[in-house]
Design an enzyme around this catalytic site. Structure first.
Site, PDB file in Angstrom:
ATOM      1  N   THR A  91       0.860  -1.333  -0.054  1.00 46.74           N
ATOM      2  CA  THR A  91       0.043   0.054  -0.108  1.00 46.74           C
ATOM      3  C   THR A  91       0.788   1.411   0.061  1.00 46.74           C
ATOM      4  O   THR A  91       0.533   2.293  -0.913  1.00 46.74           O
ATOM      5  CB  THR A  91      -1.056   0.054   1.385  1.00 46.74           C
ATOM      6  OG1 THR A  91      -1.918  -1.056   1.241  1.00 46.74           O
ATOM      7  CG2 THR A  91      -1.797   1.166   1.004  1.00 46.74           C
ATOM      8  N   ASN A 112       5.447  -0.753   3.423  1.00 46.74           N
ATOM      9  CA  ASN A 112       4.410  -0.137   4.561  1.00 46.74           C
ATOM     10  C   ASN A 112       5.470   0.186   5.758  1.00 46.74           C
ATOM     11  O   ASN A 112       5.480   0.968   6.300  1.00 46.74           O
ATOM     12  CB  ASN A 112       3.394  -0.944   5.059  1.00 46.74           C
ATOM     13  CG  ASN A 112       2.531  -1.207   3.835  1.00 46.74           C
ATOM     14  OD1 ASN A 112       2.363  -0.383   2.992  1.00 46.74           O
ATOM     15  ND2 ASN A 112       1.632  -2.197   3.580  1.00 46.74           N
ATOM     16  N   LYS A 173      -7.180   4.438   5.479  1.00 46.52           N
ATOM     17  CA  LYS A 173      -5.695   4.425   5.978  1.00 46.52           C
ATOM     18  C   LYS A 173      -5.084   5.685   5.956  1.00 46.52           C
ATOM     19  O   LYS A 173      -5.182   6.364   5.101  1.00 46.52           O
ATOM     20  CB  LYS A 173      -5.085   3.306   4.939  1.00 46.52           C
ATOM     21  CG  LYS A 173      -5.618   1.862   5.068  1.00 46.52           C
ATOM     22  CD  LYS A 173      -4.811   0.944   3.958  1.00 46.52           C
ATOM     23  CE  LYS A 173      -5.335  -0.630   4.222  1.00 46.52           C
ATOM     24  NZ  LYS A 173      -4.463  -1.246   3.210  1.00 46.52           N
ATOM     25  N   ASP A 174      -4.218   5.721   6.956  1.00 45.64           N
ATOM     26  CA  ASP A 174      -3.432   7.184   7.004  1.00 45.64           C
ATOM     27  C   ASP A 174      -2.474   7.142   5.642  1.00 45.64           C
ATOM     28  O   ASP A 174      -2.262   8.192   5.084  1.00 45.64           O
ATOM     29  CB  ASP A 174      -2.750   7.129   8.332  1.00 45.64           C
ATOM     30  CG  ASP A 174      -1.889   5.956   8.789  1.00 45.64           C
ATOM     31  OD1 ASP A 174      -1.136   5.480   7.991  1.00 45.64           O
ATOM     32  OD2 ASP A 174      -2.048   5.358   9.976  1.00 45.64           O
ATOM     33  N   ARG A 175      -1.850   6.277   5.456  1.00 38.88           N
ATOM     34  CA  ARG A 175      -0.949   6.180   4.339  1.00 38.88           C
ATOM     35  C   ARG A 175      -1.631   6.274   3.243  1.00 38.88           C
ATOM     36  O   ARG A 175      -0.940   6.841   2.087  1.00 38.88           O
ATOM     37  CB  ARG A 175       0.065   4.863   4.462  1.00 38.88           C
ATOM     38  CG  ARG A 175      -0.727   3.601   4.278  1.00 38.88           C
ATOM     39  CD  ARG A 175       0.384   2.425   4.389  1.00 38.88           C
ATOM     40  NE  ARG A 175      -0.412   0.860   4.409  1.00 38.88           N
ATOM     41  CZ  ARG A 175      -1.026   0.526   5.461  1.00 38.88           C
ATOM     42  NH1 ARG A 175      -0.933   1.177   6.546  1.00 38.88           N
ATOM     43  NH2 ARG A 175      -1.501  -0.610   5.112  1.00 38.88           N
ATOM     44  N   ASP A 317      -9.196  -3.619   0.457  1.00 36.90           N
ATOM     45  CA  ASP A 317      -8.060  -4.344   0.897  1.00 36.90           C
ATOM     46  C   ASP A 317      -8.474  -5.188   2.071  1.00 36.90           C
ATOM     47  O   ASP A 317      -7.945  -6.339   2.187  1.00 36.90           O
ATOM     48  CB  ASP A 317      -6.938  -3.502   1.136  1.00 36.90           C
ATOM     49  CG  ASP A 317      -5.567  -4.078   1.475  1.00 36.90           C
ATOM     50  OD1 ASP A 317      -4.708  -4.699   0.601  1.00 36.90           O
ATOM     51  OD2 ASP A 317      -5.245  -3.865   2.838  1.00 36.90           O
ATOM     52  N   ASP A 364      -3.294   0.206  -5.933  1.00 37.14           N
ATOM     53  CA  ASP A 364      -2.067   0.342  -5.118  1.00 37.14           C
ATOM     54  C   ASP A 364      -1.181  -0.929  -5.353  1.00 37.14           C
ATOM     55  O   ASP A 364      -0.006  -1.097  -5.075  1.00 37.14           O
ATOM     56  CB  ASP A 364      -2.111   0.848  -3.815  1.00 37.14           C
ATOM     57  CG  ASP A 364      -2.837  -0.200  -2.749  1.00 37.14           C
ATOM     58  OD1 ASP A 364      -3.637  -0.803  -3.249  1.00 37.14           O
ATOM     59  OD2 ASP A 364      -2.838   0.056  -1.680  1.00 37.14           O
ATOM     60  N   HIS A 365      -1.931  -2.170  -5.775  1.00 35.91           N
ATOM     61  CA  HIS A 365      -1.417  -3.431  -5.768  1.00 35.91           C
ATOM     62  C   HIS A 365      -2.630  -4.242  -6.205  1.00 35.91           C
ATOM     63  O   HIS A 365      -3.694  -3.865  -6.077  1.00 35.91           O
ATOM     64  CB  HIS A 365      -0.783  -3.934  -4.776  1.00 35.91           C
ATOM     65  CG  HIS A 365      -1.180  -4.023  -3.499  1.00 35.91           C
ATOM     66  ND1 HIS A 365      -2.529  -4.728  -3.138  1.00 35.91           N
ATOM     67  CD2 HIS A 365      -1.305  -3.098  -2.418  1.00 35.91           C
ATOM     68  CE1 HIS A 365      -2.859  -4.284  -1.951  1.00 35.91           C
ATOM     69  NE2 HIS A 365      -2.225  -3.443  -1.487  1.00 35.91           N
TER      70      HIS A 365
END
Length: 556
Positions: A91, A112, A173-175, A317, A364-365
């Site tokens: 991610t 990550n 998600k923060d990221r 995810d 993202d994947h």
């Protein structure tokens, strides 16, 4: 008698008319060239769907409505052979690569989490304890993009507009919010579940939440999504996925079978514990709700200066990890996401104007099918067990007299202790090669590369090319391990990702809206091509680490 040649008199007016037409044509050409040097949508919307395989677009296509995924395909451009060109496919690196136009080798987000060999500590891609949480008393807001070494397309738009264009980034998600927002975002928001159920941020962006965010948090919208999850349509019509009751899927607490409806009493009866929402498709609906609120309250796309809204849908995810890519849960999640996309696009039509905004959608994947399921279908696959490397410690002790020569193992990379190697009067390259040869003999390993190979060679195709694009000289390890296709280090239920194999790299890429052609291509495109394509569309500078190139077929 004077004879008059009438043809000469006719010639001069005709010549003057032709000359005038040429001049006017040249002027029109100059105007046309000026007009087409850039496209100026009022708003660019970047959508990342976490863990979306390309075949989710085609497998479930006839179930989708006309206004979500199908609208993007029918009105826009579909890159059918789009791939991540690096590993690990996870991610943090995924979001960073989409928005920077480059790979971990340049932007530095190599996972990550990863082992920071300079400071001898494990780090998280977005963590930053030099900033405070905003909207929560926990550490959930202590985040910033400081580990990302280069600019993003969102940064470049802010710079180009003298910071007048606004950037807002949103994800569970923060990221998924911090990295797309870049270094200059006006705001990045992520969801703090647990016992709070709030959208929060970091003091990197602001000192307090805007009134509209506080109002949203207090509205009861989050609580409304703590409800049983049943299928959107008749489950018997979900012929594109496997049996609902099988051995390849995980369980929520209190469940005895992984079957619909998912209405675990202990989770739903709790007045708190909002993590549950992330792991069901309502997490995506909540994200869409919040994004729609941001469009209105932040007045995104309300003037002629281009704004940017970055959205990441994360629940896909969580669902994929729990149930696997062949599950009815994944199918239902994407049918519901399709409806959320339709809601988002209709809002954009109304608030910004149809044809006045530009959207791209990617992932993202991707993800692997559950290996246990593949094995049952007689397809080579399996799991990596601790016992598969049982002799490694003995090898290190016998060869070097100590296990401490290996400091860490993460993201399928060994990090060596260079001080010990120097004290033992050994050559780093030789130690890398000797350990690589040992690891290559283990049953789950397909191939191994050393840091020396990554630095000295220039790979252009295949697995080594993908590994090299993920290899950051200051941050990556000394030995890179690639497991056999179909083999993962993961529990026996659910799907995962991270490898350089094609099932983890093949992800969708759709564009539609202002400045975008209608069509498709099967020519290879790569994730770092997205940012320079948007930059070329807008007529702005590329992100400063860009290694991708604009996809010319996409642009009008």
């Amino acid at each position: 008698m004077i004879r008059i040649n009438q043809s000469k008199f006719l010639f001069f007016p005709i010549l003057f008319l032709m000359f005038s037409l040429v001049i006017q044509s040249q002027k029109r050409g100059k105007i046309s060239e000026t007009e087409t040097i850039k496209t100026t949508p009022k708003l660019v919307v970047g959508i990342v769907v976490d863990q979306m395989r390309y075949d989710y677009l085609t497998r479930f296509y006839h179930h989708y409505g006309d206004d979500g995924f199908k609208r993007m395909v029918n009105e826009g451009f579909n890159c059918k052979n789009n791939h991540f060109n690096y590993a690990p496919t996870s991610t943090g690196p995924g979001h960073a690569s989409v928005y920077t136009g480059t790979t971990p080798a340049t932007h530095g987000i190599i996972g990550n989490n990863w082992y920071d060999k300079l400071n001898d500590v494990e780090v998280y891609c977005a963590s930053d304890d030099s900033y405070a949480s905003v909207g929560t008393t926990t550490a959930a807001g202590q985040m910033s993009p400081h580990r990302m070494n280069v600019t993003t397309i969102t940064d470049q738009l802010r710079l180009h507009t003298q910071m007048r264009g606004k950037t807002i980034a949103i994800a569970l998600k923060d990221r998924g919010a911090v990295l797309p927002g870049g270094h200059t975002a006006n705001a990045a928001y992520w969801f703090q579940g647990h016992d709070e159920g709030k959208w929060v941020t970091s003091s990197y962006y602001m000192d307090q939440l805007p009134k509209w965010v506080n109002d949203f948090n207090a509205s009861g919208k989050v609580q409304s999504y703590k409800k049983a999850w049943n299928t959107l349509k008749d489950i018997n019509t979900y012929q594109e996925s496997g049996l609902d009751n099988n051995n390849y899927e995980g369980l929520f607490e209190d469940e005895t079978t992984p079957t619909f409806p998912h209405s675990t009493p202990n989770l739903l009866d709790k007045t708190k514990d909002f993590e549950f929402i992330k792991a069901i498709p309502y997490g995506n609906s909540l994200t869409a709700d919040f994004a729609i609120e941001a469009i209105e309250k932040e007045q995104l796309g309300a003037d002629t200066i281009t704004d940017f809204l970055a959205i990441s849908f994360s629940s896909t995810d969580y669902v994929g990890h729990k149930y696997g890519v062949n599950s009815k849960e994944v199918q239902d999640t994407y049918l519901r996401l399709d409806k959320d996309l339709a809601r988002l696009f209709k809002t954009l039509d109304k608030r910004v104007g149809e044809g006045e905004y530009t959207v791209f959608l990617t992932a993202d994947h991707a993800a692997i099918n559950v290996p246990a399921y593949l094995k049952d279908q007689k397809i080579p696959a399996g799991y990596i067990e601790k016992t598969d490397m049982a002799g490694f410690s003995d090898f290190l002790k016998y060869t070097y007299g100590t296990e401490d020569i290996v400091k860490d193992y993460s993201n399928f990379q060994f990090f060596l202790d260079h001080k010990i190697i120097k004290n033992l009067d050994l050559q780093l390259r030789e130690v890398q090669e000797r350990i690589a040869n040992e690891v290559l003999g283990y049953s789950f390993v397909d191939r191994v590369y050393t840091g020396y190979q990554m630095r000295q060679n220039n790979y252009t195709t295949g697995i080594p090319y993908i590994l090299q694009n993920g290899y950051h000289q200051k941050r990556s390890g000394d030995i890179l391990v690639v497991a056999k296709p179909g083999f993962i280090s993961y529990p026996k239920t659910g799907s995962t990702h991270g490898s350089p194999q094609i099932y983890d790299t093949h992800a969708p890429l759709l564009f539609f809206g202002k400045g975008i052609k209608k069509g498709s291509t099967v020519e290879r495109t790569e994730i770092p091509d997205i940012a320079p394509t948007i930059a070329a569309l807008l007529g702005i500078a590329f992100p400063n680490g860009t290694t991708g190139k604009p996809i010319s077929k996409v642009l009008e």
